[in-house]
Design a protein around this motif. Structure first.
Motif: not given
Ligand SMILES: Nc1ncnc2c1ncn2[C@@H]1O[C@H](COP(=O)(O)OP(=O)(O)OP(=O)(O)O)[C@@H](O)[C@H]1O
Ligand SMILES: [Mg+2]
Lengths: 514, 359
Positions: A44-46, A166-169
């Protein structure tokens, strides 16, 4: 008919040894809240880093508004109106909130100098506009993670982003803060025509906020569906690839000795203000004591005092009935305390170091990992490293991989694996499942319970009430640096805890009296 | 072996090789502009560094102080404390050795030489202890203090050799010659290469072992990478930084000792043409990796030696090598050890660009 805003076509990303994204096709519609979920390391982050220009895809194309976009750097992304708040923050700790927000396009005085007053004003106005509570003059290092995150979001908004990633906010937020954030997100989408992509591990959040949800598994996009057609069960199955069963935790009857006790302890925070105002409690072997509180009420500092990382200003600290006079980290470790810190990257890990080096910390001077006083016994060290990697299912290429290349959840597993492997009689655990996927959360909960059943004394601090209520034998509530209540787990409701956590217990008494 | 392979940072080696290559190309362009043939220039440089037994010996003689100061830099930088004071420690170490050599003239070599080395190391180490303690106790920036202490050491020794310790044999700006028993044997005729290269090799192996194979080296590295993590893990971060600083100073001090015992046989007012700075460059280029430091020291030593022959043979000024070095520094400044110190600057600069395009 929804208007397509971003199209990722056939995106693949190959890291040495890992195919992090594999032929991903993803469409983001204008004005939607799009959730992306998947296990730790699913990619996901990638994928989002590719959209934000931090990584170049090995293959694939990005279209924005139907036009092919070349996003080679975050600069290009910002030009396209894309902003991202990372899973691990990227603020400069020694600067103030306002400086961090405007950094990059500061208001200028006489062309060269930053106009600090203006920066404060801008930040204040921005915060007001979006309903964030932050003090623009405060230094970042003095802020809790929750507030730091608001600063990150403000920064992105200041740059004029229309598409927010928003990555795992919510991983670092309390439930209240999460609600506030969601209100902000809804407002951004409905009133200001923004589009939001949000990564999270919490399915109830997906269901609560998103319009559509995409599921990733092992680098592939398994599917995208409207949230109305989804429920937790469907999503979990898509993520994991099979049905996941949650078992009740097995809680054995253990009655142990009192191993840790504090009496009337006091401590100050980084700004020198009193944050622990005479806290007393005790902890027995074979017991999990949950500390419930709204972030910023002293629980972080409590953990630091107990582990020797923060000065104990006043009060008494006993381990096994003996008063501890020299409270420092190495002493506390030698006395048998393991510590899972709330923030893995500032304290729990060295991201530049390899997996084996990170797993070694604390044992580097202990036999059999060191022989002849200083010689590192790599054979033994590696044996242990590889066992831990297997036992805790850390997804890594090998023991030499730098921790910064692991996915967020896998970093957390490194910390857990190391601290749990010491077999310490006392475990001080803060936010153990922050950023960890459902399966791994289940695994970590089981490990914590196993430690308890084996007789460890465990202090558990968590922003997740559900987590506290699932694991604890006893719960104490903390509010403004004082303990406001103590409960047996079975005998208390979430609502009651909520009142004690916010210092409103009198209301409860009042209504009971009536 | 597998471990060794894994640890090698291939992408960094490639980028370093590339920056060296580009720097050499720019050097070639400069030669061309001045009407010289880069081909002839570089082959003169190469043969000047490696072409004969004498040249090779001279190159290796140059690497002795570079390796020692380079390792000194590496061990401190890796521990997150920045000793930029190598030059000053070198001067004091050198003077300390000369002092022993002119004072205890009747000691046999097997006592005198170790004594001079240990004393020089001690003085260098103590001189680094000072900024070290200021850093860990009072948070005074060690970069600034060590730089300032360089000047103090150079001026102080210069005072010593011009007044109380000035030689009576002519105007030398140096001390008397040290007693014969202190002289390290020369190894190759005419060149200054001497037995200090064996001492240096031994020290380099010890430092390599310390940094890479021991729990102490592990602690150093963790403190340097993330101080909070080190503290959390029970490492006494301040103590480790101080130890690293003292070892660093001792290594630089020893670099000075060997210049006295092996090359000049006395302390001279300008005994070092900036060895510690070149040593630091070697360390930066090698990202504080001890093996890399040795390789880069040899490379820089060869550049220095070769440039002199190049100037003699082709009348290309030896300063060209300084230009090449400077370009390499520019290329790696963003990459190597200084990164942390400059990261703020960098972010500011980068995001500034982003902001402008946005506005
Ligand atoms: N720079 C890198 N070099 C090598 N491998 C990497 C790098 N960055 C990520 N990876 C690998 O790519 C895979 C996907 O990682 P990614 O961070 O995208 O996962 P994620 O879905 O965000 O997981 P999490 O929920 O744990 O944050 C992981 O196996 C990770 O180890
Ligand atoms: Mg991630």
């Amino acid at each position: 008919m929804a208007e397509k805003l971003i199209e990722l076509k056939n995106i693949s990303k190959q890291f040495p040894g890992v195919l992090a994204n594999s032929n991903v096709n993803l469409t983001i519609n204008k004005g939607e809240i799009h959730a992306i979920i998947g296990e730790n390391g699913a990619g996901k982050t990638t994928l989002m880093n590719i959209l934000y220009g931090l990584y170049e895809p090995t293959q694939g194309e990005i279209f924005i508004d139907g036009k092919k976009a070349v996003i080679k750097s975050p600069l290009d992304a910002i030009k396209q109106g894309i902003g991202m708040v990372h899973q691990h923050f990227m603020l400069l700790p020694s600067l103030s909130v306002a400086e961090n927000v405007v950094l990059g396009s500061e208001p200028k005085k006489k062309k060269f100098f930053m106009d600090y007053d203006k920066a404060i004003e801008i930040t204040k106005n921005l915060a007001q506009k979006y309903g964030f509570k932050v003090d623009p003059r405060e230094k970042i290092e003095a802020l809790s993670v929750g507030v730091q995150q608001r600063v990150e979001i403000l920064k992105v908004l200041y740059r004029g982003a229309d598409i927010l990633i928003l990555d795992e906010p919510t991983a670092v937020l309390t439930p209240q803060e999460t609600d506030e954030l969601f209100n902000v997100i809804r407002k951004l989408v409905s009133d200001m025509n923004k589009t939001v992509i949000i990564i999270t591990h919490k399915l109830q959040e997906v269901l609560a906020i998103s319009d559509r949800v995409s599921v990733m598994r092992q680098g592939k996009l398994i599917g995208t569906l409207p949230t109305q057609q989804a429920d937790a069960k469907i999503l979990t199955e898509m993520m994991v690839g099979k049905e996941v069963l949650f078992h009740d935790l097995h809680r054995e009857k253990v009655s142990g000795e009192k191993v840790l006790e504090v009496k009337d302890i006091k401590a100050k925070d980084n700004r020198g203000l009193t944050v622990l105002n005479g806290v007393s409690f005790s902890l027995r072997a074979g017991e999990i004591l949950g500390v419930a509180g709204v972030e910023g009420n002293g629980q972080s500092e409590l953990v630091e005092v107990l582990t020797g990382l923060r000065n104990l200003e006043d009060g008494d600290y006993f381990i096994n009935g003996k008063k501890i006079t020299d409270v420092n980290p190495s002493n506390m470790r030698n006395l048998g305390i393991s510590h899972v810190p709330e923030d893995r990257l500032t304290m729990g890990l060295s991201k530049e170091a390899s997996l084996w080096e990170n797993l070694l910390m604390g044992l580097q001077h202990k036999k059999p990992f060191v022989v002849k006083k200083i010689h590192l016994n790599k054979k033994k060290i590696f044996e242990r490293t590889d066992n831990l990697i297997k036992e805790y299912d850390i997804r890594a290429i090998d023991r030499y991989m730098k921790v910064k290349k692991l996915s967020g959840g896998n970093m957390q597993k490194v910390v857990i694996a190391r601290e749990f492997s010491f077999d310490s009689p006392i475990l001080i655990i803060a936010q153990p499942t922050r950023g960890v996927d459902v399966g791994a959360t289940e695994f970590i909960h089981n490990q914590i319970m196993r430690k308890r059943n084996e007789g460890a004394a465990i202090l558990l601090v968590s922003a997740e009430l559900d987590e506290i209520m699932r694991l604890s034998d006893r719960i104490i509530t903390i509010y403004e640096g004082s303990i406001t209540g103590e409960f047996k787990n079975k005998e208390v409701t979430k609502q009651t805890l909520g009142l004690y956590m916010t210092g409103k217990q009198n209301k409860l008494k009042g209504s009971e009296d009536n | 072996m597998r471990e060794a392979m894994k640890k090698i940072n291939l992408s960094y080696i490639i980028s370093l090789a590339l920056s060296i290559f580009v720097a050499l190309i720019i050097g070639a362009l400069i030669m061309l502009i001045n009407g010289k043939s880069p081909f002839i220039g570089y082959s003169a440089l190469f043969s000047g560094a490696f072409g004969s037994k004498y040249n090779l010996a001279t190159t290796f003689a140059k690497t002795v102080p570079l390796v020692l100061t380079g390792l000194g830099t590496a061990i401190s930088f890796r521990s997150g404390i920045f000793n930029i004071g190598g030059e000053g420690q070198l001067y004091l170490g050198a003077f300390a050795a000369a002092y022993i050599g002119i004072t205890f003239t009747s000691l046999p070599f097997f006592i005198g030489i170790p004594l001079a080395i240990i004393f020089g190391a001690l003085v260098g180490g103590l001189y680094a202890f000072l900024p070290g303690i200021l850093k860990v106790k009072y948070k005074i920036d060690e970069v600034i203090t060590t730089i300032m202490l360089n000047t103090v050491a150079v001026l102080f020794t210069s005072f010593l050799v011009n007044y109380p310790f000035a030689t009576t044999q002519g105007k030398m700006n140096g001390t008397e010659i040290i007693a014969q028993s202190y002289h390290l044997r020369r190894l190759v005729k005419l060149s200054t290469l001497n037995t200090s290269i064996f001492f240096m090799s031994f020290i380099a192996i010890v430092i390599y072992y310390l940094m890479e194979k021991t729990s102490i080296g592990y602690d150093f590295k963790m403190v340097g990478q993330n101080r909070m993590f080190a503290r959390y893990g029970g490492i006494n971060d301040k103590k480790q930084m101080l130890i690293a600083m003292v070892i660093s100073g001792a290594l630089c001090g020893m670099a000075g000792v060997f210049e006295v015992l092996g090359v000049h046989y006395r302390f001279l007012q300008s005994i070092s043409p900036g060895y510690a700075w070149d040593g630091m460059l070697a360390s930066l280029m090698a990202k504080n990796n001890p093996v890399g430091v040795v390789l880069m020291a040899i490379f820089l030593g060869a550049l220095k030696t070769g440039s002199v022959s190049m100037e003699n043979a082709t009348s290309i000024p030896s300063e060209l090598v300084m230009v090449i070095q400077a370009i390499i520094v520019l290329f790696i400044a963003g990459e190597a050890g200084f990164k942390d110190k400059f990261v703020l600057l960098n972010i500011k600069r980068k995001s500034k660009k982003a902001g402008e395009t946005n506005a």
